[in-house]
Design a protein around this motif. Sequence first.
Motif, PDB file in Angstrom:
ATOM      1  N   VAL A   1      22.050  63.475 100.139  1.00 56.75           N
ATOM      2  CA  VAL A   1      20.814  63.688  99.296  1.00 56.75           C
ATOM      3  C   VAL A   1      20.132  64.564 100.069  1.00 56.75           C
ATOM      4  CG1 VAL A   1      19.223  62.547  98.264  1.00 56.75           C
ATOM      5  CG2 VAL A   1      21.201  61.634  97.995  1.00 56.75           C
ATOM      6  N   TYR A   2      19.749  64.212 101.154  1.00 51.91           N
ATOM      7  CA  TYR A   2      18.530  65.023 102.098  1.00 51.91           C
ATOM      8  C   TYR A   2      19.101  66.629 101.859  1.00 51.91           C
ATOM      9  CZ  TYR A   2      16.172  60.797 103.387  1.00 51.91           C
ATOM     10  OH  TYR A   2      15.491  59.683 103.498  1.00 51.91           O
ATOM     11  N   LYS A   3      20.284  66.898 102.212  1.00 52.82           N
ATOM     12  CA  LYS A   3      20.746  68.113 102.355  1.00 52.82           C
ATOM     13  C   LYS A   3      20.768  68.914 100.851  1.00 52.82           C
ATOM     14  CE  LYS A   3      24.808  70.814 104.060  1.00 52.82           C
ATOM     15  NZ  LYS A   3      26.091  70.750 104.739  1.00 52.82           N
ATOM     16  N   ALA A   4      21.266  68.475 100.006  1.00 54.10           N
ATOM     17  CA  ALA A   4      21.105  68.864  98.625  1.00 54.10           C
ATOM     18  C   ALA A   4      19.860  69.280  98.115  1.00 54.10           C
ATOM     19  CB  ALA A   4      21.973  68.087  97.723  1.00 54.10           C
ATOM     20  N   GLU A   5      18.872  68.009  98.452  1.00 58.42           N
ATOM     21  CA  GLU A   5      17.481  68.370  97.839  1.00 58.42           C
ATOM     22  C   GLU A   5      16.540  69.296  98.570  1.00 58.42           C
ATOM     23  OE1 GLU A   5      16.549  63.880  95.927  1.00 58.42           O
ATOM     24  OE2 GLU A   5      15.747  64.193  97.944  1.00 58.42           O
ATOM     25  N   TYR A   6      16.843  69.312  99.830  1.00 63.34           N
ATOM     26  CA  TYR A   6      16.113  70.461 100.763  1.00 63.34           C
ATOM     27  C   TYR A   6      16.432  71.894 100.492  1.00 63.34           C
ATOM     28  CZ  TYR A   6      14.378  72.794 104.822  1.00 63.34           C
ATOM     29  OH  TYR A   6      13.518  73.773 105.655  1.00 63.34           O
ATOM     30  N   HIS A   7      17.851  72.009 100.367  1.00 63.57           N
ATOM     31  CA  HIS A   7      18.489  73.151 100.072  1.00 63.57           C
ATOM     32  C   HIS A   7      18.400  73.733  98.555  1.00 63.57           C
ATOM     33  CE1 HIS A   7      19.735  74.107 104.142  1.00 63.57           C
ATOM     34  NE2 HIS A   7      20.361  72.985 104.332  1.00 63.57           N
ATOM     35  N   ARG A   8      18.596  72.806  97.689  1.00 60.54           N
ATOM     36  CA  ARG A   8      18.624  73.171  96.189  1.00 60.54           C
ATOM     37  C   ARG A   8      17.666  72.432  95.305  1.00 60.54           C
ATOM     38  NH1 ARG A   8      23.077  71.377  93.975  1.00 60.54           N
ATOM     39  NH2 ARG A   8      23.680  69.987  95.507  1.00 60.54           N
ATOM     40  N   GLY A   9      16.941  71.729  95.839  1.00 57.36           N
ATOM     41  CA  GLY A   9      16.056  71.074  95.009  1.00 57.36           C
ATOM     42  C   GLY A   9      14.653  71.693  94.803  1.00 57.36           C
ATOM     43  N   VAL A  10      14.239  71.476  93.576  1.00 56.54           N
ATOM     44  CA  VAL A  10      12.823  71.994  93.226  1.00 56.54           C
ATOM     45  C   VAL A  10      11.755  70.699  92.694  1.00 56.54           C
ATOM     46  CG1 VAL A  10      11.897  73.546  91.258  1.00 56.54           C
ATOM     47  CG2 VAL A  10      14.072  73.958  92.119  1.00 56.54           C
ATOM     48  N   PHE A  11      10.474  70.951  93.475  1.00 59.32           N
ATOM     49  CA  PHE A  11       9.768  69.940  93.271  1.00 59.32           C
ATOM     50  C   PHE A  11       9.135  69.972  91.686  1.00 59.32           C
ATOM     51  CE2 PHE A  11       6.086  67.286  94.884  1.00 59.32           C
ATOM     52  CZ  PHE A  11       6.986  66.307  95.841  1.00 59.32           C
ATOM     53  N   LYS A  12       9.032  68.711  91.114  1.00 56.03           N
ATOM     54  CA  LYS A  12       8.520  68.604  89.870  1.00 56.03           C
ATOM     55  C   LYS A  12       7.130  67.826  89.858  1.00 56.03           C
ATOM     56  CE  LYS A  12      11.752  64.931  88.386  1.00 56.03           C
ATOM     57  NZ  LYS A  12      12.549  64.803  87.542  1.00 56.03           N
ATOM     58  N   ILE A  13       6.390  67.828  90.847  1.00 56.69           N
ATOM     59  CA  ILE A  13       5.145  67.287  90.812  1.00 56.69           C
ATOM     60  C   ILE A  13       3.855  68.145  91.017  1.00 56.69           C
ATOM     61  CG2 ILE A  13       3.647  65.293  91.710  1.00 56.69           C
ATOM     62  CD1 ILE A  13       6.092  64.251  90.243  1.00 56.69           C
TER      63      ILE A  13
ATOM     64  N   PRO B   1      18.627  60.941  92.476  1.00 53.83           N
ATOM     65  CA  PRO B   1      19.600  61.158  93.269  1.00 53.83           C
ATOM     66  C   PRO B   1      20.224  60.091  94.252  1.00 53.83           C
ATOM     67  CG  PRO B   1      18.237  63.027  92.957  1.00 53.83           C
ATOM     68  CD  PRO B   1      17.467  61.915  92.427  1.00 53.83           C
ATOM     69  N   ALA B   2      19.162  59.253  94.756  1.00 56.58           N
ATOM     70  CA  ALA B   2      19.522  58.390  95.801  1.00 56.58           C
ATOM     71  C   ALA B   2      20.407  57.220  95.173  1.00 56.58           C
ATOM     72  CB  ALA B   2      18.352  57.753  96.416  1.00 56.58           C
ATOM     73  N   VAL B   3      19.902  56.981  93.862  1.00 61.04           N
ATOM     74  CA  VAL B   3      20.954  55.814  93.187  1.00 61.04           C
ATOM     75  C   VAL B   3      22.122  56.169  92.699  1.00 61.04           C
ATOM     76  CG1 VAL B   3      20.599  54.303  91.088  1.00 61.04           C
ATOM     77  CG2 VAL B   3      18.532  54.795  92.292  1.00 61.04           C
ATOM     78  N   GLU B   4      22.268  57.518  92.311  1.00 60.12           N
ATOM     79  CA  GLU B   4      23.339  58.204  91.970  1.00 60.12           C
ATOM     80  C   GLU B   4      24.572  58.357  93.096  1.00 60.12           C
ATOM     81  OE1 GLU B   4      23.311  61.435  89.496  1.00 60.12           O
ATOM     82  OE2 GLU B   4      21.381  60.982  88.664  1.00 60.12           O
ATOM     83  N   GLU B   5      23.986  58.732  94.259  1.00 59.32           N
ATOM     84  CA  GLU B   5      24.670  58.903  95.348  1.00 59.32           C
ATOM     85  C   GLU B   5      25.289  57.484  95.927  1.00 59.32           C
ATOM     86  OE1 GLU B   5      27.004  61.243  97.683  1.00 59.32           O
ATOM     87  OE2 GLU B   5      25.540  61.913  96.106  1.00 59.32           O
TER      88      GLU B   5
END
Length: 962
Positions: free
Chosen positions: A396-408, A370-374
């Motif tokens: 990015v931070y706002k979107a990842e915090y509110h809508r992101g799902v961890f995949k690790i 996401p950081a690269v795309e933004e």
Amino acid sequence: MVDFKAIEEKWQSKWLEDKAFEPQIDEKKPKFYITVAFPYLSGHLHVGHARTYTIPDVIARFKRMQGYNVLFPMAWHITGSPIVGIAERIKHRDPQTIYVYRDVYKVPEEILWTFEDPINIVKYFMKAARETFIRAGFSVDWSREFHTTSLFPPFSKFIEWQFLRLKEKGLVVKGTHYVRWDPVVGTPLGDHDLIEGEDVQILDYVLIKFILEENGEVVYLPAATLRPETVYGVTNMWLNPEAIYVKVKIRNKDKEEVWVVSKEAAYKLSFQDKEIEILEEFKGEKLIGKWVKNPITEDEVIILPADFVDPDNATGVVMSVPAHAPFDHAALEDIKKNTDLLVRYEIDPRIVENISYISLIELEGYGEFPAVEEAQKLGVKGQKDVEKLEQATKNVYKAEYHRGVFKIEPYKGKPVSEVKDLVAKAMAERGIADRMYEFSDKNVISRFGNRAVVKIIHDQWFIDYGNPEWKEKAREALANMKIFPESRRTQFEAILEWLDKKACARKVGLGTPLPWDPEWVIESLSDSTIYMAYYTISRHINKLREEGKLDPEKLNREFFDYIFLEEFSEEKEKALAEKTGIPTEVIHEMKEEFEYWYPLDWRCSAKDLIPNHLTFFIFNHVAIFRKEHWPKGIAVNGFGTLEGTKMSKSKGNVLNFIDAIEENGADVVRLYIMSLAEHDSDFDWKRAEVGKLRKQIERFYDLISEFAGYEESEAELMDIDKWLLHRLNKAIEGATKALEEFRTRTAVQWAFYNVLNDLRWYMRRTEGRDDEAKRSTLRKLADVWVRLMAPFTPHIAEELWKKLGGEGFISLAKWPEPVEEWWNETIELEEDYIKNLIDDIKEIIKVAKLENAKRAYIYTAEEWKWKVAEIVAEKRDFKASMSEVMKDPDMRKRGKEVSKLIQRLIKDRVFDFKRIDEEKALTQSKDFIEKELGLEIIINAEEDKGGKKKQAMPMKPAVYIE
């Protein structure tokens, strides 16, 4: 020229002499109790403050005229460390402080040097503030005046009582917490103790301890982050090669470790429960190219150079997560291109080239990184595109915090907002992470002139605003309060939720000692939350003091409990009289006053006090008082600038309130400020505009003085006279509604500018007339207009009221109400019709360049068009309108004409529709229209000039000019 100053002094003296604004209990009148945040007296008030204090005075004056028994008291706030800090700086001859007080505040030199004692500062500015408020014409009840701190023992006893009540309820607690701290003076800092940085947040950084092993020694590089979950995506570390770092031995409780942090960080950490011993000092370049181990993944990552790392921000050690942090991505891409830099630090460029981004978070709308795309989306060219990178980071931070799902693993599938806390907790439990509190902006400066730090303090007294039961009561109170503007309610709700423990005492500064721990002094935002209750009894307290009949030490808890919390009791009053020495009847009167005036109807203040004082005000009221005494409303106003620039004492860009009054007159200042901005929007003081307003006020004064010589009569009025009275009714209605909602700008528009403009039009329309009806109309207008203006320009209004033969003070006269027989919407529509027609013809002449035109033909709409318009106004729909219209056989003959007309009316949304007699309006105004335009006017001629007749629409006549 009108001598405004002489008029102002005259009426100020009369108000004080007659005690016009010192209300007594009057059960026959509804009460209205309004207060404003008392000013902090470290200097003169400026024109920004003028707005805060003029608004409640205008409202108080308005409500008095409406027949309310109004209490509007004033006191002075001198609690805290700022005044002590000023005294210290003057004592040490600080040039900036001397400049402010000698040149900006214009304190005489012989008085200035007495300011080494803070008591002299207080005395000087209390006297100056009182004089300013009197000169401004504020309708204050001065019999209730007091000031804070132990220098005024009765109020100090009241504050002691308040804190004993809070402590008894478990709402004042001792504990450990982080606070803003002056490291030189050694005291916690509240909002009022700061020169800069009141709005700066305290951030809670997680320090992740990356491991550097050298010569068998384990050294930790604590990377500060607000996103601990991204530790799984670290590709490298960043240090500033030119910054000074230190190797320190950190002792925290029983644990001892060696850390590398910036020199600035070591100093700040020493205030946060860490014992610091500096072992070595070096430039960051010493560690560039070395490898450290990620304590979570155990990956080895390289330390790379980065000028963007600020050693004065957190630890000066930064972990790089380029997949999810736009700054890291930009910096990494830049360094890949800078081979010379890498070679200088003996780093193989291939190592950096081969760094692979690690994707941690699945985010809808983005790919793996996401950081690269933004960054690409915003057109970031490199790490120096700071503004774009900050926006990208925020997105990015706002979107990842509110809508992101961890995949690790082990957090795969969980929302980022949850993983953040889980990772932080897990690392803390394993001892591989610590924490550090840091300001979001480094410019947090105390009034002692020192840069603040965040300190963790023990055995500090706090008010526990985080108490859940207390919060629930505060929510209930807020839900039942009026908030102006209503848009601020969500801010109050948010602050109420996040508010937690707040340090309420310190060991330096002026104030009231904590009754159970007198080494501590209650700080300024904590002793100013319920003093509105004290106002209700302060008149009696002041009188007893003047008569030498009060021993403040006897104002014990039992006394205040009875006055503010208990039911009436003769027996209790007698017992208290014996204990306090206060006569029984006086105790009874104090109790009556509190029960009469409370609850407080309105609390007024500027918007910067929402996060602290105004919210504390709600909390403390619900903690101490019965529900029926909880406050009813808060009105919030904005700030002021001077000629487009923020006011600053240090830069000399300040206009003192008293100087503005001296230069322009109080009424001009009042009206100007009230006319500039609504509610919490900001205003800009412009000297040139103030000068223009003064001329308009002089015109107002001259007009009323002239009309005062006329008499009202029963002479038959012409339509234009009726129009003016109808418009006056509208002004009354508009100003009244606006003032009920604290919309002072709108109120001034109605009460002053609209009436002035209507009067100008009326005088144009009646030029050459000098009859009884006109004089009577103008006399009626004068009587209403001067009362509408009384809250805004009270001194001039009093003077004009006398000229008009009014009884008593206009300040206590009846607020005007619309006169039923003056209402006449049809006449207003007819007058608007004439105005619009004149403007349209002028525009036609200008656009068509018909300056030599001799006459204008005016055609009004045919009857059938009016009928259609009336149906459209009722139906508001094409199909329904057509259906209704076509019931008429004559209309059916017109077919397409009718359809087109309905389409046009629907398109133009001609719904708010009332019929007038266009031809009558034109005929009556024909002479005036001809005079205004210099044209011969022909109304509804038989001849259809230029084929214009068919273009006539209801309320929009067709015009042909030749």
